[in-house]
Design a protein around this motif. Sequence first.
Motif, PDB file in Angstrom:
ATOM      1  N   VAL A   1    -104.989   2.513  28.187  1.00 17.52           N
ATOM      2  CA  VAL A   1    -105.023   3.124  29.521  1.00 17.52           C
ATOM      3  C   VAL A   1    -104.573   2.117  30.583  1.00 17.52           C
ATOM      4  CG1 VAL A   1    -106.496   4.115  31.305  1.00 17.52           C
ATOM      5  CG2 VAL A   1    -106.774   4.825  28.949  1.00 17.52           C
TER       6      VAL A   1
ATOM      7  N   ILE B 205    -115.650   3.169  15.911  1.00 20.79           N
ATOM      8  CA  ILE B 205    -115.378   3.776  17.222  1.00 20.79           C
ATOM      9  C   ILE B 205    -115.175   2.717  18.294  1.00 20.79           C
ATOM     10  CG2 ILE B 205    -117.098   4.518  18.907  1.00 20.79           C
ATOM     11  CD1 ILE B 205    -115.950   7.141  18.306  1.00 20.79           C
ATOM     12  N   ILE B 206    -115.865   1.584  18.139  1.00 17.55           N
ATOM     13  CA  ILE B 206    -115.694   0.486  19.096  1.00 17.55           C
ATOM     14  C   ILE B 206    -114.239   0.059  19.167  1.00 17.55           C
ATOM     15  CG2 ILE B 206    -116.083  -1.974  19.391  1.00 17.55           C
ATOM     16  CD1 ILE B 206    -118.827  -1.672  18.954  1.00 17.55           C
TER      17      ILE B 206
ATOM     18  N   LEU C 222    -118.002   4.825  25.596  1.00 13.73           N
ATOM     19  CA  LEU C 222    -118.016   4.789  24.128  1.00 13.73           C
ATOM     20  C   LEU C 222    -118.330   3.390  23.630  1.00 13.73           C
ATOM     21  CD1 LEU C 222    -114.851   6.698  22.847  1.00 13.73           C
ATOM     22  CD2 LEU C 222    -117.242   7.338  22.704  1.00 13.73           C
ATOM     23  N   VAL C 223    -117.624   2.419  24.219  1.00 15.85           N
ATOM     24  CA  VAL C 223    -117.796   1.038  23.770  1.00 15.85           C
ATOM     25  C   VAL C 223    -119.225   0.575  24.035  1.00 15.85           C
ATOM     26  CG1 VAL C 223    -117.048  -1.335  24.140  1.00 15.85           C
ATOM     27  CG2 VAL C 223    -115.370   0.506  24.064  1.00 15.85           C
TER      28      VAL C 223
ATOM     29  N   GLY D 252    -112.399   2.561  21.041  1.00 18.50           N
ATOM     30  CA  GLY D 252    -112.759   2.496  22.456  1.00 18.50           C
ATOM     31  C   GLY D 252    -112.018   1.369  23.148  1.00 18.50           C
ATOM     32  N   ILE D 253    -112.027   0.194  22.524  1.00 20.53           N
ATOM     33  CA  ILE D 253    -111.355  -0.958  23.125  1.00 20.53           C
ATOM     34  C   ILE D 253    -109.847  -0.743  23.159  1.00 20.53           C
ATOM     35  CG2 ILE D 253    -110.868  -3.409  22.830  1.00 20.53           C
ATOM     36  CD1 ILE D 253    -113.752  -3.642  21.677  1.00 20.53           C
TER      37      ILE D 253
ATOM     38  N   TYR E 297    -108.305   1.996  23.206  1.00 25.48           N
ATOM     39  CA  TYR E 297    -108.041   3.048  24.175  1.00 25.48           C
ATOM     40  C   TYR E 297    -108.061   2.506  25.607  1.00 25.48           C
ATOM     41  CZ  TYR E 297    -109.933   6.974  26.970  1.00 25.48           C
ATOM     42  OH  TYR E 297    -110.213   7.886  27.931  1.00 25.48           O
ATOM     43  N   ILE E 298    -109.051   1.662  25.906  1.00 20.18           N
ATOM     44  CA  ILE E 298    -109.120   1.073  27.245  1.00 20.18           C
ATOM     45  C   ILE E 298    -107.872   0.238  27.513  1.00 20.18           C
ATOM     46  CG2 ILE E 298    -110.332  -0.638  28.639  1.00 20.18           C
ATOM     47  CD1 ILE E 298    -112.922   0.360  27.311  1.00 20.18           C
TER      48      ILE E 298
ATOM     49  N   ARG F 122    -119.004   0.926  12.799  1.00 19.68           N
ATOM     50  CA  ARG F 122    -118.866   1.169  14.231  1.00 19.68           C
ATOM     51  C   ARG F 122    -117.396   1.188  14.627  1.00 19.68           C
ATOM     52  NH1 ARG F 122    -123.533   2.090  13.636  1.00 19.68           N
ATOM     53  NH2 ARG F 122    -122.615   4.048  14.260  1.00 19.68           N
TER      54      ARG F 122
ATOM     55  N   GLU G 191    -121.596   2.188  21.478  1.00 26.64           N
ATOM     56  CA  GLU G 191    -121.464   1.642  20.127  1.00 26.64           C
ATOM     57  C   GLU G 191    -121.947   0.196  20.068  1.00 26.64           C
ATOM     58  OE1 GLU G 191    -120.515   3.248  17.205  1.00 26.64           O
ATOM     59  OE2 GLU G 191    -120.864   4.954  18.521  1.00 26.64           O
TER      60      GLU G 191
ATOM     61  N   LEU H  74    -113.261  14.086  22.590  1.00 27.99           N
ATOM     62  CA  LEU H  74    -112.901  12.670  22.621  1.00 27.99           C
ATOM     63  C   LEU H  74    -111.784  12.367  21.635  1.00 27.99           C
ATOM     64  CD1 LEU H  74    -116.279  10.789  22.994  1.00 27.99           C
ATOM     65  CD2 LEU H  74    -114.412  11.000  24.627  1.00 27.99           C
TER      66      LEU H  74
ATOM     67  N   GLN I 208    -106.729   8.017  35.489  1.00 22.01           N
ATOM     68  CA  GLN I 208    -106.983   6.799  34.713  1.00 22.01           C
ATOM     69  C   GLN I 208    -108.439   6.373  34.785  1.00 22.01           C
ATOM     70  OE1 GLN I 208    -104.068   3.834  35.876  1.00 22.01           O
ATOM     71  NE2 GLN I 208    -103.183   4.034  33.849  1.00 22.01           N
TER      72      GLN I 208
ATOM     73  N   ILE J 185    -110.672   5.821  31.573  1.00 17.34           N
ATOM     74  CA  ILE J 185    -111.081   4.477  31.177  1.00 17.34           C
ATOM     75  C   ILE J 185    -112.597   4.321  31.214  1.00 17.34           C
ATOM     76  CG2 ILE J 185    -110.977   3.337  33.427  1.00 17.34           C
ATOM     77  CD1 ILE J 185    -109.592   1.051  32.020  1.00 17.34           C
TER      78      ILE J 185
ATOM     79  N   VAL K 153    -124.423  -1.910  17.531  1.00 19.67           N
ATOM     80  CA  VAL K 153    -124.079  -3.163  16.850  1.00 19.67           C
ATOM     81  C   VAL K 153    -125.159  -4.207  17.116  1.00 19.67           C
ATOM     82  CG1 VAL K 153    -122.460  -5.081  16.796  1.00 19.67           C
ATOM     83  CG2 VAL K 153    -121.604  -2.731  16.912  1.00 19.67           C
TER      84      VAL K 153
ATOM     85  N   LEU L  78    -114.734   6.609  30.664  1.00 16.43           N
ATOM     86  CA  LEU L  78    -115.262   7.314  29.498  1.00 16.43           C
ATOM     87  C   LEU L  78    -115.100   6.450  28.243  1.00 16.43           C
ATOM     88  CD1 LEU L  78    -116.451  10.123  28.737  1.00 16.43           C
ATOM     89  CD2 LEU L  78    -114.243  10.508  27.678  1.00 16.43           C
ATOM     90  N   GLY L  79    -113.936   5.813  28.132  1.00 16.29           N
ATOM     91  CA  GLY L  79    -113.703   4.929  26.989  1.00 16.29           C
ATOM     92  C   GLY L  79    -114.718   3.796  26.972  1.00 16.29           C
ATOM     93  N   PHE L  80    -115.005   3.266  28.146  1.00 13.86           N
ATOM     94  CA  PHE L  80    -115.950   2.163  28.215  1.00 13.86           C
ATOM     95  C   PHE L  80    -117.351   2.642  27.838  1.00 13.86           C
ATOM     96  CE2 PHE L  80    -118.364  -1.154  30.627  1.00 13.86           C
ATOM     97  CZ  PHE L  80    -117.963  -2.200  29.826  1.00 13.86           C
TER      98      PHE L  80
END
Lengths: 235, 333, 286
Positions: free
Chosen positions: B299, B288-289, C102-103, B292-293, B295-296, B286, C106, B243, C92, C96, C110, C98-100
């Motif tokens: 993309v 990583i959040i 992660l979110v 992640g955001i 990164y999205i 956190r 996490e 990742l 893509q 994407i 939270v 995969l990124g989501f």
Amino acid sequence: MNTLLKVDGVHTHIKQYHILQGISFEAIEGQVSVLLGRNGAGKTTTLKTILGLTPASQGRITFRDIDITKKPTHGIANTGIGYVPEDQGIFASLTVEENMKVAMRKEDEATLAKREYILDLFPDLKTFWKKDGGLLSGGQKQMLAMARAFVGNSKLLLIDEPSKGLAPIVIEKVMEAILDMKKHTTIVLVEQNFIMASRIGDTYTLIDNGETVQSGLMQELIHDEQVKRKYLGIG
Amino acid sequence: MTSKYQWNNIFLSIMVIALFIFPFVTDSRTWTILLTQIFIFSILAMSYDILLGYTGIVSFGHAMFFGMGAYTTAVMLDRIEPTIGVFVLSIATGMLITGIISFIVGLLTLRLKSHFFAMLTLALSGLFLVLAEKWRSVTSGNDGFTFRAPEFFKDRMMFYLVVLVCMVVVYFVLRRFVQSPLGHVLVAVRENEQRTKSLGYNTLHYKVIASVVAGVVASLAGSLYAISLRFVNTSVLTMDITLDALLMTIIGGVGTLIGPIIGAGVIELSQHFLSGLAKDYPIFERWIIFFGILYILVVIFFPSGIVGTIRQAFHKRKKQSVGKEEQSNSEEL
Amino acid sequence: MELLTNLTINGLATGMLIFLLAAGLTLIFGLMDVLNFAHGGLFAWGAYSSVWFYALTDSFVLAILGAILTGVILGFITEKLIIKPVYGNHVQQILITLGFMLVLTEMLKVVFGPNQIAVRTPENLVGSWEIGDVIIIKYRVFIIIVGFLVFGIFQYILKKTKIGLIVRAGVLNKEMVQTLGINIKNVFLYVFIAGASLAAIGGALFAPYSGVIYAEMGMEYAILGFIVVVIGGMGSFPGSLLAAILVGLVGSYMAYYVPSLSLAVNMIIMAIVLIFRPQGLFRAKG
Ligand SMILES: Nc1ncnc2c1ncn2[C@@H]1O[C@H](COP(=O)(O)OP(=O)(O)O)[C@@H](O)[C@H]1O
Ligand SMILES: [Mg+2]
């Protein structure tokens, strides 16, 4: 004479390729308009552009005085256009019945009557009603594709090369059917088989290299040996 | 083409010189370690770029090769002796092993379509992780083991310089690679595999070559990583490593090589910075959040990343001012 | 005998949970050509939200409904914000989703805290039946029943209703469905939401089964889900049930007899299937 579909100066790009470079023609209500042209001329793309599958990048398409140039495909279909693609697009693992059902927006009297009519035209479909579409013969698939497009309450049918790959006797049947359907709907037909085209077409539009070359009455084209030789390689 | 690399070269030369001078002007241990880490991950991310950016392959198993390099170096230094000779030998061995494994894996998996390939690599790297956990006699399982690094690397600065040299060399080697005729075929595969196939190229072969190159370079990164920690455990094989490489490549800019380096810098620095903030604001635990955001968003909106986006802007301006049709060079996803 | 029964019931129960996860994955893939790497996140959110609703209402039915609600909302958001912009672009999509994932993972930490949470089995499902010398745990049977029930309902919808017919047609030929006047985008959304809800139900059932929930469970189970989707054949709904049962049983037996290999075996099965029979074990055509 009522113009149902009007294609006006349409250009289409697919990715970086400029495929259609000026297509214009009209379909008159109750008639069969034939698109002619050699392989790769842009006939299929013209139909797909009307349906919004490969949207026009320029020009205007109107159907029943509605501008459909920018509409999404399903919206265009719902204004009353049915499509019989070159490869028939049969849902292979759905039965004949189910294939028809996908196209029927409503199951009211009128639609069921239409279905009755078209099944009488293609009795084979009745015979194989519960059989998977993928198991039908080439001719039966063609019939199913036409029946399916017809039953969706279409005012206009776009039919792409229905005679392709069929035996002469089956072509005859399909041709008869189109002539019969003409009583109920307007048809834009792409057809390479000039004998068939000339027998059922009222008007023609000649396409070459993505452009309309000329349009006119089919009767006139039949005697125009020069054009036939130049663009269709016949005569 | 030339102008792009001219720009790159000037930028790079300045950066590299500055980085070489850096440890001589400051003796911040934190920064030396942080930068070393960035260089190591730059190497990993560049190797990932060969796959994702140049060949258009998404692998979820890249950690596999990184981990193999790390374990090879750790085991050899631990079992034989902690000398430079063994260190160099361990890097070579690691590269050889990953070369062979990535070749076999590539041959078996790269004929699959993207989705299937991604899943299969995910599973395979999971398998290697399990293997490492179970093969305790060699790996000491989950707990891992510490080992002694060669004397030469006791000085953090020496190690810093060695890693920096590695990164620069890898950059130039990979740049040559992607500019070679072979590299052009890879880009063609990315753009349209079907078409490349119909032009008579055996695309599978080219994809396998790309995956071997990427695997071998990742192994080098793994070896260096192990030395930097003087410790190794199964975390080097986890999805997190893949990742990280993915994030760095995407955020920096796919298909640019320089992008992954910048991406590595951005991610490592902000990770360092954000986890510093976590003491005061727990939300930053956190962090990583945020990636992640980010990164999205990248993309969706900037699929060509930092470097790609800058290059596009640059090209647009140039195109306007020169006013001539020029095929945009910027490599997009 | 007792051992074998228990292992089998255990395997079936796990299989059903994986099925609930995989069913959505496979439908979404078949119809939309999207492999949703964030699907495990929806499973985990289903688990957490059901536990939260259960604590709030003390009713397991409401807890499951709460999980479904979460699935619907998250499914809606995911389709609109994450999937829609990248239809048709596989690379893509993979990146994407995969990124989501992660979110989503996490975000769980939270909202619910980073530590794992212990879960009780609902009162009326606690306990076991004794049949001869075989002890059968009630909750596991419950999962199996719910799994088959959900399968039956979805199978009915797919086979007998108009929307199901459209989904099946869409799996076969999206373009044609559109030319028949159907807004496939809407169908995509419904299917995605349905798939997300199934995953959320799976998560909700998982929570009391495992007795503990944690954010990473999403990815762990998603991998099993992928394995099932591959073995069952991408896009095949019944295939995913069979494959899930297979994976559940293999996992259960292996965990007892050769524990170190339990996960590995399923992965190896998937690798073999992918390499030698990429259309899946349970699907005749490609
Ligand atoms: N998806 C596509 N990508 C690139 N070129 C296409 C695509 N579809 C059609 N073409 C090209 O457009 C031209 C017209 O195709 P088509 O409309 O199918 O011709 P026709 O139906 O008259 O035989 C052909 O040269 C064909 O190669
Ligand atoms: Mg054609």
